[in-house]
Design a protein around this motif. Structure first.
Motif, PDB file in Angstrom:
ATOM      1  N   ASP A  26       0.833  -1.214   0.000  1.00  0.00           N
ATOM      2  CA  ASP A  26       0.000   0.000   0.000  1.00  0.00           C
ATOM      3  C   ASP A  26       0.860   1.254   0.000  1.00  0.00           C
ATOM      4  OD1 ASP A  26      -2.231  -1.617   0.069  1.00  0.00           O
ATOM      5  OD2 ASP A  26      -2.450  -1.527   2.250  1.00  0.00           O
ATOM      6  N   ALA A  27       1.970   1.215   0.756  1.00  0.00           N
ATOM      7  CA  ALA A  27       2.862   2.378   0.814  1.00  0.00           C
ATOM      8  C   ALA A  27       3.512   2.637  -0.535  1.00  0.00           C
ATOM      9  CB  ALA A  27       3.924   2.157   1.883  1.00  0.00           C
ATOM     10  N   ALA A  28       3.930   1.568  -1.201  1.00  0.00           N
ATOM     11  CA  ALA A  28       4.562   1.725  -2.513  1.00  0.00           C
ATOM     12  C   ALA A  28       3.594   2.307  -3.528  1.00  0.00           C
ATOM     13  CB  ALA A  28       5.090   0.380  -2.993  1.00  0.00           C
ATOM     14  N   LEU A  29       2.373   1.809  -3.512  1.00  0.00           N
ATOM     15  CA  LEU A  29       1.368   2.303  -4.454  1.00  0.00           C
ATOM     16  C   LEU A  29       0.986   3.751  -4.145  1.00  0.00           C
ATOM     17  CD1 LEU A  29      -0.918  -0.860  -4.731  1.00  0.00           C
ATOM     18  CD2 LEU A  29       0.755  -0.039  -6.410  1.00  0.00           C
ATOM     19  N   SER A  30       0.942   4.085  -2.855  1.00  0.00           N
ATOM     20  CA  SER A  30       0.582   5.454  -2.467  1.00  0.00           C
ATOM     21  C   SER A  30       1.669   6.454  -2.878  1.00  0.00           C
ATOM     22  CB  SER A  30       0.359   5.533  -0.956  1.00  0.00           C
ATOM     23  OG  SER A  30       1.575   5.342  -0.243  1.00  0.00           O
ATOM     24  N   LEU A  31       2.907   5.980  -3.048  1.00  0.00           N
ATOM     25  CA  LEU A  31       3.996   6.849  -3.491  1.00  0.00           C
ATOM     26  C   LEU A  31       4.012   7.032  -5.006  1.00  0.00           C
ATOM     27  CD1 LEU A  31       6.890   5.564  -1.199  1.00  0.00           C
ATOM     28  CD2 LEU A  31       5.727   7.774  -1.058  1.00  0.00           C
ATOM     29  N   GLY A  32       3.071   6.380  -5.679  1.00  0.00           N
ATOM     30  CA  GLY A  32       2.953   6.523  -7.122  1.00  0.00           C
ATOM     31  C   GLY A  32       3.748   5.523  -7.930  1.00  0.00           C
ATOM     32  N   MET A  33       4.259   4.480  -7.268  1.00  0.00           N
ATOM     33  CA  MET A  33       5.002   3.451  -8.011  1.00  0.00           C
ATOM     34  C   MET A  33       4.062   2.641  -8.884  1.00  0.00           C
ATOM     35  SD  MET A  33       7.778   1.818  -5.355  1.00  0.00           S
ATOM     36  CE  MET A  33       9.039   2.808  -4.560  1.00  0.00           C
ATOM     37  N   THR A  34       4.562   2.248 -10.042  1.00  0.00           N
ATOM     38  CA  THR A  34       3.813   1.302 -10.865  1.00  0.00           C
ATOM     39  C   THR A  34       3.969  -0.096 -10.266  1.00  0.00           C
ATOM     40  OG1 THR A  34       5.692   0.845 -12.304  1.00  0.00           O
ATOM     41  CG2 THR A  34       4.278   2.699 -12.908  1.00  0.00           C
ATOM     42  N   THR A  35       3.176  -1.034 -10.739  1.00  0.00           N
ATOM     43  CA  THR A  35       3.281  -2.411 -10.242  1.00  0.00           C
ATOM     44  C   THR A  35       4.670  -2.982 -10.512  1.00  0.00           C
ATOM     45  OG1 THR A  35       0.915  -2.777 -10.629  1.00  0.00           O
ATOM     46  CG2 THR A  35       2.293  -4.727 -10.388  1.00  0.00           C
ATOM     47  N   PHE A  36       5.217  -2.696 -11.701  1.00  0.00           N
ATOM     48  CA  PHE A  36       6.556  -3.177 -12.048  1.00  0.00           C
ATOM     49  C   PHE A  36       7.597  -2.600 -11.096  1.00  0.00           C
ATOM     50  CE2 PHE A  36      10.581  -2.509 -14.321  1.00  0.00           C
ATOM     51  CZ  PHE A  36      10.901  -3.821 -14.634  1.00  0.00           C
ATOM     52  N   GLN A  37       7.520  -1.287 -10.839  1.00  0.00           N
ATOM     53  CA  GLN A  37       8.470  -0.649  -9.923  1.00  0.00           C
ATOM     54  C   GLN A  37       8.345  -1.216  -8.516  1.00  0.00           C
ATOM     55  OE1 GLN A  37       7.229   3.432 -10.600  1.00  0.00           O
ATOM     56  NE2 GLN A  37       9.099   3.882 -11.765  1.00  0.00           N
ATOM     57  N   MET A  38       7.114  -1.474  -8.093  1.00  0.00           N
ATOM     58  CA  MET A  38       6.880  -2.014  -6.747  1.00  0.00           C
ATOM     59  C   MET A  38       7.535  -3.387  -6.594  1.00  0.00           C
ATOM     60  SD  MET A  38       3.231  -2.869  -4.938  1.00  0.00           S
ATOM     61  CE  MET A  38       2.861  -4.133  -6.156  1.00  0.00           C
ATOM     62  N   TYR A  39       7.353  -4.236  -7.602  1.00  0.00           N
ATOM     63  CA  TYR A  39       7.967  -5.566  -7.521  1.00  0.00           C
ATOM     64  C   TYR A  39       9.487  -5.483  -7.611  1.00  0.00           C
ATOM     65  CZ  TYR A  39       3.829  -8.531  -7.519  1.00  0.00           C
ATOM     66  OH  TYR A  39       2.683  -9.187  -7.140  1.00  0.00           O
ATOM     67  N   ARG A  40       9.998  -4.628  -8.498  1.00  0.00           N
ATOM     68  CA  ARG A  40      11.443  -4.546  -8.709  1.00  0.00           C
ATOM     69  C   ARG A  40      12.164  -3.922  -7.524  1.00  0.00           C
ATOM     70  NH1 ARG A  40      14.974  -0.738 -10.819  1.00  0.00           N
ATOM     71  NH2 ARG A  40      13.261   0.683 -11.260  1.00  0.00           N
ATOM     72  N   ARG A  41      11.576  -2.924  -6.883  1.00  0.00           N
ATOM     73  CA  ARG A  41      12.281  -2.162  -5.846  1.00  0.00           C
ATOM     74  C   ARG A  41      11.897  -2.552  -4.421  1.00  0.00           C
ATOM     75  NH1 ARG A  41      11.870   4.090  -7.467  1.00  0.00           N
ATOM     76  NH2 ARG A  41      13.203   4.199  -5.592  1.00  0.00           N
ATOM     77  N   ILE A  42      10.693  -3.089  -4.245  1.00  0.00           N
ATOM     78  CA  ILE A  42      10.210  -3.371  -2.890  1.00  0.00           C
ATOM     79  C   ILE A  42      10.047  -4.869  -2.623  1.00  0.00           C
ATOM     80  CG2 ILE A  42       8.402  -2.930  -1.187  1.00  0.00           C
ATOM     81  CD1 ILE A  42       9.931  -0.430  -1.951  1.00  0.00           C
ATOM     82  N   ILE A  43       9.236  -5.527  -3.451  1.00  0.00           N
ATOM     83  CA  ILE A  43       8.806  -6.891  -3.138  1.00  0.00           C
ATOM     84  C   ILE A  43       9.879  -7.931  -3.440  1.00  0.00           C
ATOM     85  CG2 ILE A  43       7.125  -8.694  -3.682  1.00  0.00           C
ATOM     86  CD1 ILE A  43       5.051  -6.526  -4.106  1.00  0.00           C
ATOM     87  N   LEU A  44      10.378  -7.960  -4.682  1.00  0.00           N
ATOM     88  CA  LEU A  44      11.322  -9.015  -5.057  1.00  0.00           C
ATOM     89  C   LEU A  44      12.631  -8.969  -4.265  1.00  0.00           C
ATOM     90  CD1 LEU A  44      10.829  -9.357  -8.923  1.00  0.00           C
ATOM     91  CD2 LEU A  44      10.078 -10.910  -7.116  1.00  0.00           C
ATOM     92  N   PRO A  45      13.242  -7.796  -4.018  1.00  0.00           N
ATOM     93  CA  PRO A  45      14.467  -7.801  -3.199  1.00  0.00           C
ATOM     94  C   PRO A  45      14.259  -8.410  -1.821  1.00  0.00           C
ATOM     95  CG  PRO A  45      14.237  -5.697  -4.334  1.00  0.00           C
ATOM     96  CD  PRO A  45      12.964  -6.450  -4.562  1.00  0.00           C
ATOM     97  N   GLN A  46      13.143  -8.072  -1.161  1.00  0.00           N
ATOM     98  CA  GLN A  46      12.863  -8.639   0.157  1.00  0.00           C
ATOM     99  C   GLN A  46      12.537 -10.124   0.062  1.00  0.00           C
ATOM    100  OE1 GLN A  46      10.668  -6.100   3.145  1.00  0.00           O
ATOM    101  NE2 GLN A  46      10.096  -4.993   1.286  1.00  0.00           N
ATOM    102  N   ALA A  47      11.845 -10.503  -0.996  1.00  0.00           N
ATOM    103  CA  ALA A  47      11.497 -11.922  -1.177  1.00  0.00           C
ATOM    104  C   ALA A  47      12.749 -12.766  -1.346  1.00  0.00           C
ATOM    105  CB  ALA A  47      10.574 -12.080  -2.386  1.00  0.00           C
ATOM    106  N   PHE A  48      13.734 -12.252  -2.093  1.00  0.00           N
ATOM    107  CA  PHE A  48      14.971 -12.996  -2.303  1.00  0.00           C
ATOM    108  C   PHE A  48      15.779 -13.107  -1.020  1.00  0.00           C
ATOM    109  CE2 PHE A  48      14.478 -12.051  -6.944  1.00  0.00           C
ATOM    110  CZ  PHE A  48      14.509 -13.371  -7.356  1.00  0.00           C
TER     111      PHE A  48
END
Length: 233
Positions: free
Chosen positions: A128-150
């Motif tokens: 929700d925070a990533a989307l509220s900052l105006g990130m696209t879904t691709f940016q959210m996965y690349r910068r927030i979700i996937l790094p933490q998932a790995f």
């Protein structure tokens, strides 16, 4: 029968030249499978129902059947399909290519589950925070979700890497000369099976320890900020 300790060293010298082939069979499928795993994990977490069903079957099949079956299916089936359906002959292809393709598909299935569980461990608050900052879904996965998932998946990724290193020994059944195949040749030529397989066991053991140490260092470096806690002013 007496154990010939000196022959263990002789076997090691003959086995080590086959180590690059073992690394090729173990690591290349993991790198390629990682790309497949990411795509499969994201699709399985999406709302694309038909694609999810197909990929669920793919993951279930590869996780539910042995690696040697996958190698035989690709080794015997792929040339047949290429010739019957596309009129292409694969007779000149090196056997190791079929092994890598089979192991890549296997890795993709297992890695997709690891990545999917890593993604699901990310809290909705961060999304929700990533989307509220105006990130696209691709940016959210690349910068927030996937790094933490790995980072969360490092222990499981290490286990998969070690498992594939050990599974590479199956390739000698289709005449690929990796370290187990080399040990088998040496043992057959000298009738010193125990010494030859002790030698190959030492190689697997040492490489496994190096992988564990390297993975542990990477995990410590990537999770250092989590151990620091809150710094008081």
């Amino acid at each position: 029968m007496q154990l010939d300790l000196s022959f263990i060293l002789t076997a090691l010298q003959s086995i080590l030249p086959a180590l690059p082939m073992t690394f090729l069979i173990a690591f290349v499928p993991l790198l390629l499978g990682l790309l497949i795993g990411i795509v499969v994990a994201l699709v399985r977490l999406s709302d694309w129902k038909i694609s999810k069903v197909i990929l669920n079957v793919y993951v279930s099949f590869y996780r539910g059947t042995p690696v040697i079956l996958h190698i035989f299916l690709i080794y015997f089936g792929m040339p047949l399909i290429a010739e019957e359906w596309f009129d292409i002959s694969l007779n000149g292809w090196p056997i190791v290519i079929f092994v890598i393709i089979a192991l890549t598909l296997n890795a993709g299935a297992f890695l997709s589950e690891i990545i999917r569980s890593g993604i699901m461990s990310i809290t909705n608050h961060q999304i929700d925070a990533a989307l509220s900052l105006g990130m696209t879904t691709f940016q959210m996965y690349r910068r927030i979700i996937l790094p933490q998932a790995f980072v969360a998946a490092i222990p499981n990724l290490t286990n998969i890497l070690i498992a594939f290193l050990h599974s590479s020994s199956i390739a000698f059944l289709v005449s690929v000369k990796e370290i187990t195949g080399a040990a088998n040749i040496i043992a057959s030529s000298n009738l010193k099976y125990l010494e030859s397989f002790i030698a190959v066991g030492i190689v697997y053991w040492v490489v496994t320890i190096l992988i564990e140490v390297l993975a542990n260092q990477i995990e410590k470096k990537l999770t250092a900020h989590l151990r620091q806690g809150v710094v008081q002013a």
